[in-house]
Scaffold this motif. Structure first.
Motif: not given
Length: 504
Positions: A418-420, A438-446, A475-479, A489-493
């Motif tokens: 969703m962010a992409s 930021v818009e992509g991150s907000l969509a990702s979080l929602l 936190i993961t959304t911002v990361l 690889l890193v986000l799921p972990l």
């Protein structure tokens, strides 16, 4: 100072610092305190090396031409697998003893620091770190110590040889995660067989046990065959490729399987279980759709971000039904799928005819810009990242109904996609030093919050609507917006590590 790297370091510090503090409040034995002391001191050392470039201090380890050309080599990633293992030990502890596989994973932190910065000061610091583990070493038998030493030598040797063999394919942190997780799973299967000792609620029959064993043997066979093929360096010999793969995998299956007809095992595995028939049919349909989709776009010269994220939609459609209906079957299926992806990549990389060139033609259109080296790892990481929380849960016998098992689906399958898509379509405001919006991150979080609510509504997922879960997703959304590591690889972990706190 690089604002993107500064934000990445800050987020990781806050997230992992919280995990360490939470673990400290739950520790009640001398062994647990010692492990946490070692973990905390190692994390502090990692952060010092991670933050060094922020203050224009060049890292000691030269990375040009060997690792991916990014601002941060993601040294912090080396902390994820050891922390997950410690959390798993806290959650399922039955006594005060640490097994050799966990001890090895902890030692990889010291080995990483010494390898990254081979100065005298770093070696002295590494030796001092080991003092925390003195009593744990005394608990181990001679065979466990020998096994731990062997694994450590393999890890340290591969840490140098893997990036040199495949330059620009890994960041420093990504290579560490791959080696840690691979050696951990192999060690658990071959020497402790923890992945096959789940609760009766999770594996109910001999056929389930046998199918997971078949999948693990297939992966071990593929790994060994791939190593042998690279050692003999006959990339274009298709006959040698097929002979080596057939012999190695065949030997593993013949000597590793119980003395039972494989057809009988397969029949027992599916007999009387309509859910598995439905899942196999569904997975077959999704596979056909994926192949048709790739053929449909194969004549294009380039594809959009939204087009590439179609594969995230497919992978979500695979994992959510599997996790909700039959996690044991999904474990077997994901292990076999990962095995198939490794074989496909070996065919492509070695240009084994008649498939190598065809795979290359279909692959190159959908590859991510992060695939800088000779290996195309982002498709493999997609399966690996979504599956690793499930595999880890089976290894440590953590209940698969917990929200933590969905970490890959939520962070990468839903959030990253969703962010992409939204970020590329309507994104305008960018994060400092990053190309993400930021818009992509907000969509990702929602989208992740909506997914959590839907999972809560099913009544089959625990801890999906807690304060820890919501904070972890945020936190993961911002990361995701600021990290230079491969998201798959890193986000799921990272998310899985924090979500495990729900079970303490």
């Amino acid at each position: 100072m690089d604002p993107q790297q500064m934000m990445e370091t800050s987020i990781v510090t806050g997230g992992m610092g919280t995990v360490l503090f939470y673990l400290y409040t739950k520790s009640d034995t001398e062994t647990e305190v010692a492990v946490l002391g070692y973990l905390a001191c190692s994390f502090l050392m990692i952060l010092l090396h991670q933050a060094a470039p922020l203050f224009h201090v060049n890292p000691v380890k030269k990375t040009e031409g060997i690792y991916r050309s990014i601002n941060s080599q993601g040294l912090w990633s080396s902390f994820l697998i050891p922390t997950i293992c410690v959390l798993g030990n806290f959650i399922t502890k039955t006594d005060d003893k640490i097994d050799s596989s966990l001890l090895f994973v902890l030692l990889t932190l010291t080995l990483t620091l010494v390898h990254y910065n081979p100065s005298n000061a770093s070696q002295i610091a590494g030796a001092l770190l080991l003092l925390w583990l003195k009593e744990i070493f005394k608990q181990q038998g001679s065979s466990s110590i020998q096994l731990c030493v062997f694994n450590s030598i393999m890890f340290y040797s591969a840490l140098s040889k893997l990036p040199q063999k495949f330059p620009m394919s890994f960041s420093y942190g990504e290579s560490i995660i791959v080696l840690q997780s691979t050696l951990l799973i192999v060690n658990k299967f071959l020497f402790r067989t923890s992945i096959l000792q789940e609760n009766e609620e999770e594996i109910n029959s001999v056929s389930d046990h046998a199918m997971i064993k078949i999948a693990m043997l297939a992966i071990l066979g593929v790994f060994l065959a791939s190593v042998l093929l690279h050692l003999i360096r006959e990339y274009t010999s298709k006959l040698k490729f097929y002979i080596v793969y057939s012999l190695v995998i065949g030997v593993f299956l013949i000597f590793g399987l119980p003395r039972q007809n494989p057809i009988v095992i397969l029949v027992e595995y599916f007999s009387g279980n309509l859910i598995r028939f439905y899942l196999v049919t569904w997975y077959g349909l999704l596979t056909a759709i994926t192949v048709m989709y790739m053929l449909l776009h194969s004549k294009q010269t380039s594809v959009s971000t939204a087009t590439r994220k179609f594969f995230h939609v497919i992978i979500v459609a695979v994992y959510i039904p599997g996790l909700l209906l039959d996690p044991t079957f999904l474990t077997t299926a994901s292990l076999l799928a990962f095995c198939v992806m490794c074989v496909i990549e070996t065919l492509r990389h070695m240009d084994v005819q008649p498939f190598g060139r065809l795979i290359e033609e279909k692959y190159k259109l959908f590859l991510d810009k992060q695939d800088e080296g000779p290996l195309a790892l982002t498709p493999i990481y997609l399966i690996f990242g979504l599956s690793l929380p499930l595999w880890m849960s089976f290894i440590f016998r953590i209940q698969v109904s917990d929200i933590s098992v969905y970490a890959g689906v939520i962070s990468v399958g839903i959030g990253d996609a969703m962010a992409s898509v939204i970020g590329s379509k309507i994104g305008r405001v960018k994060w400092p030093g990053s190309s993400k919006t930021v818009e992509g991150s907000l969509a990702s979080l929602l989208s992740q919050i909506v997914t959590l609510y839907c999972l809560q509504y099913t009544g089959k997922v625990e801890s999906s609507w807690t304060f820890i879960t919501l904070i972890a997703v945020t936190i993961t959304t911002v990361l995701e917006a600021v990290t230079t590591q491969i998201d798959n690889l890193v986000l799921p972990l990272f998310l899985y590590t924090i979500l495990l706190l729900n079970m303490l």
